[in-house]
Scaffold this active site. Structure first.
Site, short mmCIF file in Angstrom:
data_model
loop_
_atom_site.label_atom_id
_atom_site.label_comp_id
_atom_site.label_asym_id
_atom_site.label_seq_id
_atom_site.Cartn_x
_atom_site.Cartn_y
_atom_site.Cartn_z
N LEU A 1 -5.02 -14.23 -29.37
CA LEU A 1 -5.26 -14.58 -27.98
C LEU A 1 -5.59 -13.36 -27.12
CD1 LEU A 1 -2.37 -17.18 -27.49
CD2 LEU A 1 -4.81 -17.67 -27.73
N GLY A 2 -5.01 -12.23 -27.45
CA GLY A 2 -5.26 -11.04 -26.67
C GLY A 2 -4.29 -9.94 -27.06
N GLY B 1 -2.61 -5.85 -25.74
CA GLY B 1 -2.48 -4.76 -24.79
C GLY B 1 -2.20 -3.47 -25.55
N LYS C 1 4.29 -13.19 -30.09
CA LYS C 1 4.12 -11.85 -29.54
C LYS C 1 4.65 -10.84 -30.54
CE LYS C 1 5.33 -9.12 -25.41
NZ LYS C 1 6.06 -9.18 -24.11
N ASP D 1 11.84 -7.24 -12.94
CA ASP D 1 10.40 -6.95 -12.83
C ASP D 1 9.65 -8.19 -12.38
OD1 ASP D 1 8.21 -5.29 -12.88
OD2 ASP D 1 7.81 -5.53 -15.02
#
Length: 345
Positions: free
Chosen positions: A25-26, A28, A48, A144
């Site tokens: 999906l993507g 980083g 993840k 956060d």
């Protein structure tokens, strides 16, 4: 969890734990997210794990952050908090399997120039405050809260995500949280968060409690109402100084269409001194809910306050327009049939 829509990427791996990998999906700098299938439950999940390009030493550096996220979010069950299904380390691969969400991050919604109506903001933040109250009751402080960690699903329903730097019972180590992240700061192993949404005590490196999340949620609500964050500076250091010492203008001062009550809620949540804020996320949620109920009752009264003749005119207007619409429809249908008859001759 989900990521912004991108062109599908064929995964280099076919399986993580018991999950079959469908596609990437993507990714980083640190993490990589895959769409997977759980053969036991028969559902899609977001998996993840580490970016394959990380070196072993880099993986060790961030592994505790992954474990912390699983421990923090995994103990929570709330409709507006991403659900963690599984977390494990198998064959040297650390992963978290979580709810697969479809939509996009609140940061991307805001960056697109979208402006929420005040009642929409209230409805979204009310849900987030309720989610934070649930987390705080389980001794989890997110630390956060920011638009990038709020995922908007279909129907503008928010989900809190990314508990990587949360403070939770049995947290293994704070020192691994977001080190070297250009957006998130870590000073003296105490200051953790994102400058624009950090509470003053967080920015100062002082001890924090649940009220730091309340401040951050207030800063998010501020941005949703006025269209930009409460502070702006050329550098992170100057930004932190503003957070610590400067009070932003109230939202209603920037836009008179913003309800005073919502402006007051934001400013109370963002008070510099924690004791001046809402003392719990539940208090903030209840005050927003009171506003929403009051607005709902006001709209109902306005509808009922129409005089009988006005209501009759309104009903007659709607009925006549409905009849005109049907007549137009039948006229069009008749014309179509006639045209077809002529063409067939």
């Amino acid at each position: 969890m989900s990521v912004p829509a991108i062109a599908p990427v064929t995964p280099a791996i076919s399986r993580i734990g018991r999950f079959y990998v469908t596609r990437e999906l993507g990714r980083g700098t640190v993490g990589c997210v895959y769409l997977g299938h759980d053969p036991v439950i028969g559902r899609e999940v977001a998996i993840k794990t580490f970016n394959p390009r990380l070196t072993p030493s880099e993986r060790n550096k961030y592994e505790q952050q992954f474990i912390n996220e699983a421990r923090a979010a995994g103990r929570l069950a709330h409709p507006h908090i991403v659900t963690i299904y599984d977390a494990s380390v198998e064959n040297g691969a650390t992963y978290i399997a979580m709810e697969y969400l479809q939509g996009r991050g609140l940061n991307r919604v805001l960056d697109s120039g979208h402006r929420f109506k005040p009642d929409e903001v209230a409805s979204i933040v009310w849900r987030l405050a309720d989610a934070l109250n649930h987390a705080h009751q389980h001794q989890v402080i997110h630390r956060d809260i920011k638009p990038a960690n709020i995922f908007m699903t279909e129907g503008d329903l928010p989900k809190l995500i990314d508990f990587g730097i949360a403070r939770a019972p049995n947290r293994l180590a704070d020192k691994f949280a977001h080190v070297d992240d250009p957006v998130t700061l870590l000073h003296g192993n105490n200051v953790v968060g994102t400058p624009n949404y950090m509470s003053p005590e967080q920015a100062s490196g002082k001890p924090i409690d649940e009220r730091t999340d309340i401040y951050s949620l207030g800063a998010v609500m501020y941005e949703m109402l006025v269209g930009h964050p409460p502070f702006h500076a050329e550098s992170a250091d100057k930004l932190l100084q503003q957070v610590i010492t400067k009070a932003p203008p109230a939202p209603v001062e920037l836009d008179q269409h913003i309800p005073v009550v919502l402006s007051q809620i934001v400013m109370k949540a963002m008070s510099k001194r924690p004791e001046k804020r809402y003392q719990s996320a539940e208090q903030m949620a209840l005050e927003i809910k009171r506003y929403l109920l009051k607005e709902q009752r006001a709209r109902r009264r306005m509808r009922l306050a129409l005089p009988p003749e006005a209501q009759s005119k309104r009903e007659g207007f709607l009925a006549s327009h409905s009849m005109m619409a049907w007549l137009g429809y039948f006229s069009l249908a008749a014309a179509t049939v006639l045209t077809g008859f002529v063409l067939l001759r």
